[in-house]
Scaffold this active site. Structure first.
Site, mmCIF file in Angstrom:
data_model
loop_
_atom_site.group_PDB
_atom_site.id
_atom_site.type_symbol
_atom_site.label_atom_id
_atom_site.label_comp_id
_atom_site.label_asym_id
_atom_site.label_seq_id
_atom_site.Cartn_x
_atom_site.Cartn_y
_atom_site.Cartn_z
ATOM 1 N N HIS A 140 -28.396 19.913 47.218
ATOM 2 C CA HIS A 140 -28.532 19.210 45.938
ATOM 3 C C HIS A 140 -28.413 17.706 46.154
ATOM 4 O O HIS A 140 -27.313 17.156 46.221
ATOM 5 C CB HIS A 140 -27.453 19.740 44.974
ATOM 6 C CG HIS A 140 -27.554 19.193 43.594
ATOM 7 N ND1 HIS A 140 -26.471 19.097 42.750
ATOM 8 C CD2 HIS A 140 -28.609 18.721 42.888
ATOM 9 C CE1 HIS A 140 -26.857 18.577 41.602
ATOM 10 N NE2 HIS A 140 -28.143 18.338 41.654
ATOM 11 N N ASN A 190 -22.739 18.901 38.374
ATOM 12 C CA ASN A 190 -23.285 19.089 37.022
ATOM 13 C C ASN A 190 -22.343 19.846 36.088
ATOM 14 O O ASN A 190 -22.463 19.740 34.870
ATOM 15 C CB ASN A 190 -24.654 19.751 37.088
ATOM 16 C CG ASN A 190 -25.705 18.737 37.513
ATOM 17 O OD1 ASN A 190 -25.652 17.575 37.114
ATOM 18 N ND2 ASN A 190 -26.637 19.153 38.352
HETATM 19 P P1 NAD Z 1 -39.985 16.365 38.020
HETATM 20 O O1 NAD Z 1 -40.436 16.846 36.696
HETATM 21 O O2 NAD Z 1 -40.022 14.903 38.321
HETATM 22 O O3 NAD Z 1 -40.794 17.102 39.209
HETATM 23 C C1 NAD Z 1 -40.996 18.490 39.245
HETATM 24 C C2 NAD Z 1 -42.175 18.730 40.164
HETATM 25 O O4 NAD Z 1 -42.353 20.153 40.315
HETATM 26 C C3 NAD Z 1 -43.494 18.168 39.596
HETATM 27 O O5 NAD Z 1 -44.118 17.331 40.564
HETATM 28 C C4 NAD Z 1 -44.298 19.434 39.322
HETATM 29 O O6 NAD Z 1 -45.705 19.256 39.466
HETATM 30 C C5 NAD Z 1 -43.728 20.378 40.381
HETATM 31 N N1 NAD Z 1 -44.100 21.765 40.140
HETATM 32 C C6 NAD Z 1 -44.176 22.420 38.958
HETATM 33 N N2 NAD Z 1 -44.664 23.665 39.152
HETATM 34 C C7 NAD Z 1 -44.916 23.783 40.486
HETATM 35 C C8 NAD Z 1 -45.455 24.819 41.310
HETATM 36 N N3 NAD Z 1 -45.854 25.985 40.794
HETATM 37 N N4 NAD Z 1 -45.588 24.599 42.628
HETATM 38 C C9 NAD Z 1 -45.202 23.422 43.174
HETATM 39 N N5 NAD Z 1 -44.696 22.401 42.460
HETATM 40 C C10 NAD Z 1 -44.548 22.577 41.128
HETATM 41 O O7 NAD Z 1 -38.499 16.953 38.183
HETATM 42 P P2 NAD Z 1 -37.332 16.436 39.148
HETATM 43 O O8 NAD Z 1 -36.430 15.553 38.372
HETATM 44 O O9 NAD Z 1 -37.935 15.967 40.418
HETATM 45 O O10 NAD Z 1 -36.519 17.800 39.383
HETATM 46 C C11 NAD Z 1 -36.882 18.716 40.405
HETATM 47 C C12 NAD Z 1 -35.687 19.570 40.777
HETATM 48 O O11 NAD Z 1 -34.614 18.713 41.217
HETATM 49 C C13 NAD Z 1 -35.121 20.411 39.628
HETATM 50 O O12 NAD Z 1 -34.658 21.630 40.148
HETATM 51 C C14 NAD Z 1 -33.960 19.563 39.136
HETATM 52 O O13 NAD Z 1 -32.981 20.312 38.481
HETATM 53 C C15 NAD Z 1 -33.448 19.011 40.453
HETATM 54 N N6 NAD Z 1 -32.662 17.775 40.356
HETATM 55 C C16 NAD Z 1 -33.018 16.806 39.470
HETATM 56 C C17 NAD Z 1 -32.256 15.648 39.399
HETATM 57 C C18 NAD Z 1 -32.624 14.554 38.429
HETATM 58 O O14 NAD Z 1 -31.809 13.654 38.196
HETATM 59 N N7 NAD Z 1 -33.814 14.577 37.852
HETATM 60 C C19 NAD Z 1 -31.138 15.471 40.240
HETATM 61 C C20 NAD Z 1 -30.816 16.484 41.162
HETATM 62 C C21 NAD Z 1 -31.584 17.638 41.204
#
Ligand code: NAD
Length: 294
Positions: A140, A190
């Site tokens: 994470h 979280n």
């Molecule tokens: P985001 O919306 O910026 O990106 C998500 C990505 O997943 C997009 O590029 C999308 O096209 C892709 N995606 C969707 N369906 C897909 C598929 N079938 N195959 C391949 N790719 C696919 O979201 P994010 O903020 O980058 O979050 C991504 C992960 O990281 C989540 O699990 C989130 O909980 C985790 N996370 C987020 C944060 C934050 O602050 N945003 C921090 C730590 C962890």
């Protein structure tokens, strides 16, 4: 086992950042998304971010070129066959992640490790969907991955000591400090953060104060670097809501329920900084312009 090449699935804000830190640490990176075009856009964004570093004199132009060339865009999990470690960073949705874990498991070589950057979803459940449960783990990263020092490692019930040691060594090679948590909803970070972000949203919803006063209160009164509403906008309101719903459902305590205002903003498609509007409105450069009225 030594990790030499890393796959990243999801080229959004987290996946792009993880690909960048992995390439900066010298790993060969395969960056995939739902299509090759999305992955190419993800790599172009990394290139643009590094371009700003070069303009500011913080990075050499040839170092930028070398880093970006280490990242190969790909159409999906089928291209992960040569990777020693894959970090899944797609949208926070358990059905999607389960499907993607099965596809990665099929494509990856025996012995390779499958990690998720999930913010809240059970690693034990994701591990159980694969034929390599002892090689599944939570990795994470925090947002934005190039700046934030922490990687929270989450051990599924099935995770082997060898997997844990290899992933910890890779995170440390990327310059990160690790904490370890067992698999529980929201893990450690979280579990603490999301109830606070939701409480700030409840306060806004109830008219206790304006968005600016809530954020200024946290910054100047609690010494937080960002207020909870602007941090929610940075994380993505869809992601905050998805995590809150996992905490509420899986812990079963109503103190983790999500506020209606948060649910409504997500339903309106106002997801925060990533698409220009959340609690605040942002211009094309990502600068905050005006506060949204509750
Ligand atoms: P985001 O919306 O910026 O990106 C998500 C990505 O997943 C997009 O590029 C999308 O096209 C892709 N995606 C969707 N369906 C897909 C598929 N079938 N195959 C391949 N790719 C696919 O979201 P994010 O903020 O980058 O979050 C991504 C992960 O990281 C989540 O699990 C989130 O909980 C985790 N996370 C987020 C944060 C934050 O602050 N945003 C921090 C730590 C962890």
């Amino acid at each position: 086992m030594e990790i030499r090449s890393i796959g990243v699935l999801g080229a959004g804000q987290m996946g792009g950042g993880i690909a960048q830190v992995a390439a900066a640490a010298g790993y060969d990176v395969v960056l995939a998304d739902a299509s090759l075009e999305f992955a190419q856009k993800g790599r172009a964004k990394i290139d643009a971010i590094l371009g700003k570093q070069v303009d500011k004199g913080k990075m050499q132009a040839d170092a930028r070129t070398a880093l970006v060339e280490r990242i190969k865009p790909a159409a999906g999990p089928a291209d992960f066959s040569s990777c020693d470690l894959v970090v899944e960073a797609a949208t926070e949705n358990v059905e999607l992640k389960t499907k993607l874990f099965r596809a990665c498991d099929e494509a990856m070589k025996p012995g390779a490790i499958l990690a998720s950057n999930t913010s809240s979803i059970s690693l034990t459940k994701l591990a159980g969907a694969t034929k390599r449960p002892e090689r599944v783990i939570g990795m994470h990263f925090m947002n934005p991955p190039p700046l934030m020092k922490l990687v929270e490692i989450v051990r599924a019930v099935q995770t082997s000591d060898e997997t844990y040691a290899a992933v910890r060594a890779a995170a440390e090679k990327m310059g990160k400090t690790c904490t370890v948590s067992n698999d529980a909803p929201g893990f450690l970070v979280n579990r603490i953060l999301i109830p606070m972000l939701c409480e700030a949203c409840f306060a806004l919803q109830e008219g206790v104060g304006t968005a600016e006063d809530i954020d200024t209160g946290a910054k100047l009164g609690l010494n937080h670097p960002m207020g909870p509403l602007e941090l929610s906008d940075l994380i993505g309101l869809d992601t905050v809501l998805a995590i809150a719903d996992v905490l509420h459902r899986d812990i079963g305590d109503d103190k983790y329920r999500a506020p209606t205002l948060l649910r409504n903003l997500v339903a309106a498609g106002w997801l925060g900084k990533k698409n220009g509007r959340g609690f605040y409105v942002y211009d094309a450069s990502g600068a905050k312009t005006v506060a949204k009225k509750s």
